[in-house]
Enzyme design. Structure first.
Site, PDB file in Angstrom:
ATOM      1  N   ASN A   7       0.806  -1.124  -0.003  1.00 24.46           N
ATOM      2  CA  ASN A   7      -0.050   0.052  -0.059  1.00 24.46           C
ATOM      3  C   ASN A   7       0.882   1.066  -0.085  1.00 24.46           C
ATOM      4  OD1 ASN A   7      -1.884   2.113   0.404  1.00 24.46           O
ATOM      5  ND2 ASN A   7      -2.784   1.247   2.213  1.00 24.46           N
ATOM      6  N   LYS A  14       3.145   0.612   3.169  1.00 25.25           N
ATOM      7  CA  LYS A  14       2.786  -0.439   4.051  1.00 25.25           C
ATOM      8  C   LYS A  14       2.967  -1.781   3.383  1.00 25.25           C
ATOM      9  CE  LYS A  14      -0.495   1.957   6.830  1.00 25.25           C
ATOM     10  NZ  LYS A  14      -1.907   2.348   6.601  1.00 25.25           N
ATOM     11  N   ARG A  88      -2.480  -2.273  -3.692  1.00 25.81           N
ATOM     12  CA  ARG A  88      -3.685  -1.341  -3.449  1.00 25.81           C
ATOM     13  C   ARG A  88      -3.839  -0.123  -4.272  1.00 25.81           C
ATOM     14  NH1 ARG A  88      -5.307   3.080   0.888  1.00 25.81           N
ATOM     15  NH2 ARG A  88      -7.571   3.442   0.322  1.00 25.81           N
ATOM     16  N   HIS A 177     -13.566   1.980  -0.390  1.00 28.87           N
ATOM     17  CA  HIS A 177     -13.328   0.935   0.642  1.00 28.87           C
ATOM     18  C   HIS A 177     -14.095  -0.317  -0.028  1.00 28.87           C
ATOM     19  CE1 HIS A 177     -14.018   4.023   4.273  1.00 28.87           C
ATOM     20  NE2 HIS A 177     -12.545   3.603   4.127  1.00 28.87           N
ATOM     21  N   LEU A 204     -16.359   1.507   9.477  1.00 25.56           N
ATOM     22  CA  LEU A 204     -16.277   2.709  10.324  1.00 25.56           C
ATOM     23  C   LEU A 204     -14.784   2.848  10.723  1.00 25.56           C
ATOM     24  CD1 LEU A 204     -19.594   2.242  12.269  1.00 25.56           C
ATOM     25  CD2 LEU A 204     -19.226   3.260  10.072  1.00 25.56           C
ATOM     26  N   GLY A 205     -13.990   3.495  10.121  1.00 24.37           N
ATOM     27  CA  GLY A 205     -12.559   3.761  10.726  1.00 24.37           C
ATOM     28  C   GLY A 205     -12.531   5.609  10.526  1.00 24.37           C
ATOM     29  N   ARG A 236     -13.472  14.417   8.008  1.00 22.56           N
ATOM     30  CA  ARG A 236     -14.327  14.841   6.789  1.00 22.56           C
ATOM     31  C   ARG A 236     -15.975  14.859   7.143  1.00 22.56           C
ATOM     32  NH1 ARG A 236     -12.446   9.668   3.489  1.00 22.56           N
ATOM     33  NH2 ARG A 236     -10.337   9.679   4.523  1.00 22.56           N
ATOM     34  N   GLU A 379      -7.888  -5.929   4.450  1.00 21.19           N
ATOM     35  CA  GLU A 379      -8.007  -5.531   3.282  1.00 21.19           C
ATOM     36  C   GLU A 379      -6.771  -6.125   2.573  1.00 21.19           C
ATOM     37  OE1 GLU A 379      -8.880  -1.706   4.714  1.00 21.19           O
ATOM     38  OE2 GLU A 379      -9.543  -1.134   3.061  1.00 21.19           O
TER      39      GLU A 379
HETATM   40  P1  AMP Z   1      -9.199   2.431  11.061  1.00 20.29           P
HETATM   41  O1  AMP Z   1      -9.395   3.603  10.173  1.00 20.29           O
HETATM   42  O2  AMP Z   1      -9.909   1.500  10.453  1.00 20.29           O
HETATM   43  O3  AMP Z   1      -7.743   2.029  11.600  1.00 20.29           O
HETATM   44  O4  AMP Z   1      -9.772   3.184  12.473  1.00 20.29           O
HETATM   45  C1  AMP Z   1      -9.538   4.072  13.476  1.00 20.29           C
HETATM   46  C2  AMP Z   1     -10.394   4.549  14.295  1.00 20.29           C
HETATM   47  O5  AMP Z   1     -10.768   3.378  15.000  1.00 20.29           O
HETATM   48  C3  AMP Z   1      -9.996   5.597  15.013  1.00 20.29           C
HETATM   49  O6  AMP Z   1     -11.012   6.661  15.081  1.00 20.29           O
HETATM   50  C4  AMP Z   1      -9.888   5.247  16.562  1.00 20.29           C
HETATM   51  O7  AMP Z   1     -10.199   5.937  17.207  1.00 20.29           O
HETATM   52  C5  AMP Z   1     -10.987   4.027  16.366  1.00 20.29           C
HETATM   53  N1  AMP Z   1     -11.004   3.110  17.304  1.00 20.29           N
HETATM   54  C6  AMP Z   1      -9.951   2.061  17.568  1.00 20.29           C
HETATM   55  N2  AMP Z   1      -9.867   1.442  18.794  1.00 20.29           N
HETATM   56  C7  AMP Z   1     -11.153   1.986  19.135  1.00 20.29           C
HETATM   57  C8  AMP Z   1     -11.917   1.613  20.399  1.00 20.29           C
HETATM   58  N3  AMP Z   1     -11.721   0.623  21.313  1.00 20.29           N
HETATM   59  N4  AMP Z   1     -12.948   2.093  20.980  1.00 20.29           N
HETATM   60  C9  AMP Z   1     -13.345   3.131  19.967  1.00 20.29           C
HETATM   61  N5  AMP Z   1     -12.745   3.538  18.738  1.00 20.29           N
HETATM   62  C10 AMP Z   1     -11.691   2.713  18.513  1.00 20.29           C
END
Ligand code: AMP
Length: 394
Positions: A7, A14, A88, A177, A204-205, A236, A379
């Site tokens: 990536n 990565k 990717r 995604h 949801l990230g 965003r 992914e």
């Molecule tokens: P990602 O982009 O999929 O790596 O997700 C990142 C997001 O996941 C960030 O906003 C983090 O705060 C959230 N996250 C990770 N661990 C936790 C947790 N234990 N509780 C709530 N949010 C989390």
């Protein structure tokens, strides 16, 4: 088969290395072009780390150092012995609609559609070209974030702008995604014991999107022409009245570039409460900070609206999937969202929902009309799987 997944970003790469579908190594080449750059390779079987602090000049230099670390670790004798390398790629544009083996035509096309993903596609190209130089005989595969959404019908992907903007400028909804939505929806089919499923997948990230999947195929998704549309995200804004853009441009004297940056980097839950990490937001909600409460409620409410829309779009829904850093880890987000959907017969088992387990599972009650699943996304695994498939086909 020995498959490397890359990536490539503008200042980092990565990677994950799979040997017969098992992850043997993962890591990062970071701060490329800076004095403080670093290459880290972790042996995932025993957690042993191999590191280099060389000043990495460019992507090519980064991959050379990585190759040395692979040799030093004994995990891979040389990049040249790989069976394939999966890349990717964020945007495939209108023409690169399927994951594919990379040849000159594909390289040119990824370059041509860079206008749609100016921060990503040029960096992906640098990664591919570097890999070709390091191991000329290893087949490279392009895996597009946009490909899974190519099954959306025209009435879902079109914007109601004059038709020529689609025809001449390729402005349409592409969705992102896709690799994650494809992976978790196929896992959901196994989990729900069906050969083909209708699911709503919520990734949801830091970036967040929802996808309506009918018989395993994407029929709608919340991100559009860019990853800015749809849900409220970390920084965003997601959906908003487009008339706000000319209004704030005049009212604040901001340029289009400044507004673009504001919508992508300063908005979302961060713009509302000053935090974009959901762990911070949740701890502030607990302490009674009202802005954190507002950001949290806005995030969940927008998600509920999209799930509601996709429940209407699908001819029936077997399951709702939560994935990504927030979807997999925040019991509170899942609880708030499902509570609001309870009048539709969606019933979360609060006990199962609050358990901290990192495997895929169903967290709704046996009586729930629609199953709620948590499926950790992977992914890189999906990219490796697709790469293997395409290399085998030849
Ligand atoms: P990602 O982009 O999929 O790596 O997700 C990142 C997001 O996941 C960030 O906003 C983090 O705060 C959230 N996250 C990770 N661990 C936790 C947790 N234990 N509780 C709530 N949010 C989390």
């Amino acid at each position: 088969m020995k498959i490397l997944v890359l990536n490539s970003g503008s200042s980092s790469i990565k990677f994950k290395f799979f040997d017969d579908k098992v992850v043997k190594a993962s890591g990062l080449i970071e701060k490329i072009g800076e004095q403080t750059s670093k290459v880290v390779l972790k042996n995932t079987l025993n957690d042993q780390k191999f590191e280099r602090d060389d000043a990495i000049k460019d992507h090519e230099h980064g991959l050379q150092v990585l190759n040395e670390l692979f040799k030093e670790s004994g995990i891979l004798e040389d990049l040249k012995v790989l069976d394939g390398c999966g890349h990717r790629i964020v945007h495939g544009g209108k023409t690169l609609t399927k994951h594919c083996l990379i040849d000159d035509r594909v390289l040119n096309e990824i370059d041509r559609v860079s206008v749609f993903a100016p921060l990503h596609n040029p960096a992906h190209l640098a990664g591919i070209k570097t890999m070709i130089k390091a191991a000329p005989n290893v087949p490279n595969v392009a895996v597009f974030d946009t490909a899974f959404h190519q099954t959306m019908p025209d009435y879902a992907y079109m914007y109601a702008l004059p038709y020529e903007f689609y025809d001449k400028d390729s402005i349409r909804r592409y969705g992102f995604h896709g690799t994650s939505h494809a992976y978790v929806s196929s896992k959901a089919a196994n989990l729900l014991g069906k050969s083909s499923v209708n699911v709503i997948s919520a990734h949801l990230g830091n970036g967040a999107s929802v996808c309506a999947v009918e018989n395993g195929k994407s029929v709608d998704t919340s991100m559009g022409f860019t990853p800015l549309e749809g849900l409220i995200m970390g920084t965003r804004c997601g959906d908003m009245d487009p008339a706000i853009i000319p209004f704030i441009s005049k009212a604040r004297g901001l340029s289009i570039e400044e507004i673009d940056s504001l919508m992508n980097k300063k908005s979302g839950v961060y713009g509302i409460c000053g935090y974009n990490d959901f762990r911070d937001i949740e701890s502030r909600v607990e302490k009674g900070e009202d802005r954190a409460r507002l950001a949290f409620d806005m995030f969940c409410y927008r998600l509920v609206k999209y799930i509601g829309a996709y429940l209407a779009v699908l001819p029936g829904t077997d399951g709702i999937i939560f994935t990504g850093g927030i979807g997999e880890n925040s019991a509170l987000v899942r609880q708030k969202v499902c509570e609001r959907l309870s009048h539709l017969g969606i019933e979360l088992d609060l006990n199962l929902n609050s358990q901290r387990i990192s495997t895929e599972r169903i967290v709704s009650t046996v009586n729930s009309k629609i199953k709620v699943c948590i499926i950790p996304t992977d992914e890189e695994f999906e990219i490796a799987r697709v790469t293997e498939e395409l290399v085998n086909k030849g």
